[in-house]
Design a protein around this motif. Structure first.
Motif, mmCIF file in Angstrom:
data_model
loop_
_atom_site.group_PDB
_atom_site.id
_atom_site.type_symbol
_atom_site.label_atom_id
_atom_site.label_comp_id
_atom_site.label_asym_id
_atom_site.label_seq_id
_atom_site.Cartn_x
_atom_site.Cartn_y
_atom_site.Cartn_z
ATOM 1 N N TRP A 214 29.664 44.540 31.077
ATOM 2 C CA TRP A 214 28.878 43.801 32.079
ATOM 3 C C TRP A 214 29.754 43.535 33.294
ATOM 4 N N ALA A 215 29.226 43.807 34.482
ATOM 5 C CA ALA A 215 29.938 43.474 35.720
ATOM 6 C C ALA A 215 28.951 42.915 36.727
ATOM 7 N N ASP A 216 29.253 41.732 37.269
ATOM 8 C CA ASP A 216 28.493 41.178 38.387
ATOM 9 C C ASP A 216 29.164 41.669 39.654
ATOM 10 N N LEU A 217 28.473 42.509 40.414
ATOM 11 C CA LEU A 217 29.064 43.151 41.587
ATOM 12 C C LEU A 217 28.922 42.316 42.862
ATOM 13 N N HIS A 218 28.226 41.166 42.770
ATOM 14 C CA HIS A 218 28.115 40.252 43.927
ATOM 15 C C HIS A 218 27.703 41.005 45.190
ATOM 16 N N GLY A 219 26.744 41.899 45.055
ATOM 17 C CA GLY A 219 26.429 42.823 46.134
ATOM 18 C C GLY A 219 25.869 42.205 47.392
ATOM 19 N N PHE A 220 25.297 41.002 47.294
ATOM 20 C CA PHE A 220 24.617 40.453 48.470
ATOM 21 C C PHE A 220 25.256 39.171 48.978
ATOM 22 N N GLY A 221 26.490 38.920 48.546
ATOM 23 C CA GLY A 221 27.274 37.850 49.152
ATOM 24 C C GLY A 221 26.782 36.452 48.868
ATOM 25 N N ASP A 222 25.909 36.267 47.835
ATOM 26 C CA ASP A 222 25.421 34.918 47.540
ATOM 27 C C ASP A 222 26.501 34.069 46.886
ATOM 28 N N ASP A 223 27.430 34.706 46.187
ATOM 29 C CA ASP A 223 28.435 33.939 45.456
ATOM 30 C C ASP A 223 29.796 34.624 45.529
ATOM 31 N N GLY A 224 30.205 34.973 46.732
ATOM 32 C CA GLY A 224 31.524 35.559 46.910
ATOM 33 C C GLY A 224 31.460 36.954 47.503
ATOM 34 N N GLU A 225 32.629 37.497 47.794
ATOM 35 C CA GLU A 225 32.722 38.827 48.360
ATOM 36 C C GLU A 225 32.254 39.870 47.344
ATOM 37 N N PRO A 226 31.624 40.961 47.807
ATOM 38 C CA PRO A 226 31.208 42.012 46.875
ATOM 39 C C PRO A 226 32.404 42.564 46.100
ATOM 40 N N VAL A 227 32.157 42.876 44.834
ATOM 41 C CA VAL A 227 33.179 43.470 43.978
ATOM 42 C C VAL A 227 33.212 44.968 44.239
ATOM 43 N N THR A 228 34.385 45.521 44.473
ATOM 44 C CA THR A 228 34.482 46.960 44.695
ATOM 45 C C THR A 228 34.350 47.698 43.370
ATOM 46 N N SER A 229 34.016 48.980 43.463
ATOM 47 C CA SER A 229 33.915 49.776 42.239
ATOM 48 C C SER A 229 35.266 49.834 41.530
ATOM 49 N N GLY A 230 36.359 49.841 42.304
ATOM 50 C CA GLY A 230 37.684 49.875 41.688
ATOM 51 C C GLY A 230 37.978 48.620 40.887
ATOM 52 N N GLN A 231 37.587 47.455 41.434
ATOM 53 C CA GLN A 231 37.797 46.204 40.695
ATOM 54 C C GLN A 231 36.978 46.189 39.408
ATOM 55 N N ALA A 232 35.723 46.601 39.505
ATOM 56 C CA ALA A 232 34.873 46.635 38.317
ATOM 57 C C ALA A 232 35.398 47.633 37.296
ATOM 58 N N LEU A 233 35.870 48.769 37.782
ATOM 59 C CA LEU A 233 36.375 49.799 36.886
ATOM 60 C C LEU A 233 37.601 49.311 36.123
ATOM 61 N N ARG A 234 38.501 48.612 36.802
ATOM 62 C CA ARG A 234 39.679 48.079 36.112
ATOM 63 C C ARG A 234 39.271 47.079 35.038
ATOM 64 N N GLY A 235 38.255 46.257 35.335
ATOM 65 C CA GLY A 235 37.778 45.321 34.321
ATOM 66 C C GLY A 235 37.200 46.032 33.111
ATOM 67 N N PHE A 236 36.456 47.118 33.346
ATOM 68 C CA PHE A 236 35.883 47.885 32.241
ATOM 69 C C PHE A 236 36.988 48.551 31.416
ATOM 70 N N LEU A 237 37.978 49.127 32.087
ATOM 71 C CA LEU A 237 39.061 49.798 31.365
ATOM 72 C C LEU A 237 39.830 48.801 30.502
ATOM 73 N N GLU A 238 40.068 47.612 31.053
ATOM 74 C CA GLU A 238 40.762 46.585 30.278
ATOM 75 C C GLU A 238 39.942 46.200 29.052
ATOM 76 N N ALA A 239 38.622 46.067 29.227
ATOM 77 C CA ALA A 239 37.755 45.717 28.109
ATOM 78 C C ALA A 239 37.703 46.824 27.062
ATOM 79 N N LEU A 240 37.897 48.057 27.487
ATOM 80 C CA LEU A 240 37.877 49.200 26.572
ATOM 81 C C LEU A 240 39.215 49.412 25.877
ATOM 82 N N GLY A 241 40.163 48.517 26.099
ATOM 83 C CA GLY A 241 41.426 48.595 25.384
ATOM 84 C C GLY A 241 42.510 49.351 26.106
ATOM 85 N N VAL A 242 42.298 49.640 27.387
ATOM 86 C CA VAL A 242 43.307 50.379 28.137
ATOM 87 C C VAL A 242 44.497 49.467 28.418
ATOM 88 N N ALA A 243 45.681 49.987 28.188
ATOM 89 C CA ALA A 243 46.903 49.214 28.385
ATOM 90 C C ALA A 243 47.201 49.041 29.868
#
Length: 762
Positions: free
Chosen positions: A172-201
């Motif tokens: 799950w990633a909240d991308l904050h695409g419309f600026g209601d609650d912070g700056e939009p999340v970049t695909s790179g930031q979301a991707l790093r979060g997914f990789l960390e969740a998938l067990g990537v060192a």
């Protein structure tokens, strides 16, 4: 293949499928370019190393692999896939080397709700698509609709309902695409979060964007994972996060379908206002059948007053449920008078907030301006300068009013549209001074909490005179190191966001270097090296703006340490020189000596032991002049290590014994472990294998206790060496395998030496 077979021996039988795929592709590309190990030896690695790598005896380090990819690309050969295959092959957590070990199964969905109603047609469509996706091709579903139509609620509800069809995990990633609650999340930031969740060192998180995307695709191959991309703005945010793997389902929520996602393979569900029946179902569930029976026109009137929007209706229903004597018809009339309707969210929020208690209303305003993905109870209490029990009551009231969500136990988040309304309300209702003071309280809470947590784990760390305590801030206390570490991990994202926010405003002075200092050991030893580096960059700017020599020295020293851990030795040396100048100006001899110690460590990394000896001898003289036993112990340990590498074992033992006596006296557990590790190396070199094993066993207990991954891997390597030297091959193999697995969690670690040891055993 015939030519390849002639040029290369068969790959070792023990390889995993991921390793075999990497080596096969490596050989294919090298052969296609007509290169030999001798040709490749012109890079930073030698011919023997390349022969071992091509024969499948060990994985090449990332730097050597990148040099090869550049060389192949210059020859017109596309080798981009090689980096992702390398990362997959080097990940024991996600791709086990032995049968029976399972890949990491992420579980990132927010807490589900039991009161979801309506959208029965959409739920059935999504269920049918999920059933088709589980055995078949990857499926992408875009849930599109205006703000407040319940897209996120629908996605979360259906994700929980369908999670059993995707046993390999949910992302799950909240991308904050419309600026209601912070700056939009970049695909790179979301991707790093997914990789960390998938067990990537952490080591693999240092890959570049293309390599990370390729690794992500590899990790999802053959797995059934449900992925939710919430609040997406455009195709650029989501396309790198879309898997190609059969069996995955992707749910994207957005206010407008990105044109690049339209077309074959994408299913679109368009959400609009609720029907009259759905409005009735929602009200009935929240206020009860009897109240609707008493006021039969209330369904139509409240539906009209809220524009049939689920978010508005939920807030209104929450208010009605909290006041059983409130007339639903009168409530609808109040909303109409306030201007509610199809675009009447503002009036709904205004009416709801008007009936909050003063404490809850103020908490809502302050939470809406506080940066970070979520907030815990003590932090919220500090933000508002109220006791924890009052904060809990205010938060419960806001959750009941559907203005705040408790998305994880004890952790709260303000959704996008209420947050934007609350922030506007805060700007209108609170003075600029009060809002700034609230942020100061939050900074102070995290400063003291991080200081308390890290001081428990590293009790002899040289203190910094902290800013004076701020009134109204909660105090954190921890009973054990494990509890302190868990708190640091939970608060890390919020602290990073808060510091970035404070640094951008430039009004929070010393907090912006003291807080990065307070959490530095947690970040450095825990493997969060990109965070470590980024926060020290903030610290350098903040301390320079204050003209604070001590702060600048500390910030440059910590930045140098981060660079060294990331393998940027030249950059590290530059900042150590800066640190030494500032500590000299601040007349801080102990920290100047520690900087000299850092320079000695860098020289040791480069094998310049004689120069390292000179630097550390200079550091020891300074430390003896000051008379700090802990600092003296650090220099004695480093000198012992240098002498050990020079083969001067008697001198090494003498310095290590002095360090050990002092570190045990001061209670510095980390330094005790470091010194015992050096003694283990010396005993191993002298052939006293029993003493070496004893030293390394004691080291392991301490390093595991303080969560020092790099130290644990190094100690396991030494222990395996001692076990092997005394003839216990079976124990050595098991120990080295543990070290290899842990090294995958250490950024910039070189796994080749430990892999070579295992290869030697066959």
């Amino acid at each position: 293949m015939q030519n390849q077979d002639k040029r290369h021996p068969p790959l070792p039988v023990r390889l995993t499928s991921a390793e075999r795929e990497f080596y096969t592709e490596l050989r294919r590309l090298v052969d296609a370019a007509g290169l030999s190990a001798g040709d490749l030896s012109r890079t930073t690695a030698g011919q023997t190393a390349w022969e071992d790598w091509l024969d499948g005896k060990s994985l090449p380090p990332l730097r050597a692999l990148r040099e090869l990819v550049s060389q192949l690309s210059a020859s017109g050969i596309d080798a981009r896939r090689l980096a992702s295959l390398w990362a997959r092959a080097s990940l024991p957590t996600a791709y086990p080397a032995e049968p029976g070990r399972s890949p990491v199964q992420p579980r990132q969905l927010p807490i589900g709700t039991s009161d979801f109603t309506g959208r029965s047609r959409e739920l059935q469509v999504l269920a049918d698509l999920a059933q088709a996706a589980a055995p078949g091709d990857a499926t992408v579903v875009v849930i599109e609709g205006p703000a407040a139509t319940g897209k996120t609620a629908l996605a979360n509800h259906v994700a929980h309902q369908l999670s059993h069809l995707f046993p390999d995990g949910q992302l799950w990633a909240d991308l904050h695409g419309f600026g209601d609650d912070g700056e939009p999340v970049t695909s790179g930031q979301a991707l790093r979060g997914f990789l960390e969740a998938l067990g990537v060192a952490p080591r693999e998180l240092l890959l570049d964007a293309d390599e990370q995307a390729a690794l992500y695709g590899s990790l999802l191959t053959g797995r059934r994972v449900l992925i939710v991309l919430d609040n997406a703005r455009d195709a650029g945010q989501v396309q790198p996060l879309l898997p190609a793997s059969p069996g995955c389902l992707v749910l994207i929520t957005t206010r407008g379908l990105p044109a690049a996602l339209a077309g074959a393979g994408t299913h679109v569900l368009r959400l609009g206002p609720l029907s009259d029946n759905e409005v009735r179902d929602m009200l009935e569930q929240r206020v009860g059948t009897e109240r609707l029976r008493r006021e039969p026109s209330a369904v139509r009137e409240l539906g009209s007053a809220t524009g049939h929007l689920p978010l508005a209706l939920r807030v209104v229903a929450a208010r009605a449920a909290a006041d059983p004597d409130l007339s639903l018809t009168a409530l609808a009339q109040e909303l109409r008078s306030a201007g509610a309707g199809a675009a009447g969210l503002l009036a709904v929020f205004t009416a709801s907030c008007a009936h909050l208690s003063d404490g809850a209303a103020r908490m809502f305003r302050l939470l809406s301006v506080a940066p970070g993905p979520d907030i815990g109870l003590p932090a919220a209490a500090s933000l508002a300068a109220i006791p924890a029990d009052q904060a809990r009551g205010a938060l419960d009231e806001l959750v009941t009013a559907s203005l705040v969500e408790e998305h994880q136990p004890g952790r709260f988040v303000v959704p996008g549209l209420p947050r934007r309304y609350g922030a506007d309300l805060a700007q209108a209702s609170e003075s600029a001074a009060e809002l700034e003071t609230a942020i100061v309280r939050l900074l102070d809470y995290y400063l003291r909490g991080m200081h308390a947590a890290v001081s428990l784990i590293y009790p002899t760390r040289r203190p910094v005179p902290l800013l004076p305590p701020v009134a109204g801030v909660q105090t954190e206390s921890f009973g054990a190191a494990a509890e302190a570490l868990a708190w640091c991990r939970a608060e890390r994202p919020g602290v990073h966001a808060l510091l970035a926010y404070a640094a951008a405003l430039g009004d929070f002075g010393a907090y912006c270097w003291q807080l990065p200092w307070a959490m530095a050991p947690f970040l450095s030893r825990g493997g969060f090296l990109r965070d470590y580096l980024a926060l020290q960059q903030i610290a350098i700017v903040a301390a320079a703006g204050l003209g604070d020599p001590l702060g600048q020295g500390i910030a440059h020293h910590e930045y140098a340490h981060a660079c060294a851990l990331l393998g940027e030795v030249g950059e590290s040396g530059t900042h150590l020189k800066e640190a030494l100048q500032w500590f000299t100006e601040a007349d801080d001899q102990p920290r100047a000596a520690r900087t000299l110690n850092g320079m000695a460590q860098l020289l040791m990394q480069d094998g310049e032991y004689a120069a390292a000896l000179d630097r550390e001898t200079e550091a020891l003289a300074l430390r003896r002049a000051v008379g700090d036993p802990d600092e003296i112990a650090h220099s004695e340990q480093t000198l012992g290590s240098v002498y050990a590498r020079l083969g001067s074992h008697d001198e090494a033992v003498q310095h290590c014994q002095r360090s050990l006596d002092l570190s045990r006296e001061t209670g510095d557990r980390a330094l005790t472990a470091d010194t015992l590790a050096t003694l283990g190396f010396v005993h191993l070199s002298l052939g006293d294998y029993g003493m070496a094993v004893a030293c390394y066993m004691e080291v392991l207990v301490i390093y595991r206790e303080i969560d020092d991954k790099a130290g644990t891997a190094e100690a396991l390597t030494g222990l395996g060496d001692a076990q092997h030297a005394r003839g216990d091959v079976r124990a050595a193999r098991a120990t080295w395998r543990q070290a290899l697995a842990i090294l995958s969690d250490v950024p910039s670690a070189d796994v080749q030496p430990i892999q070579a040891r295992l290869d030697m055993l066959g």
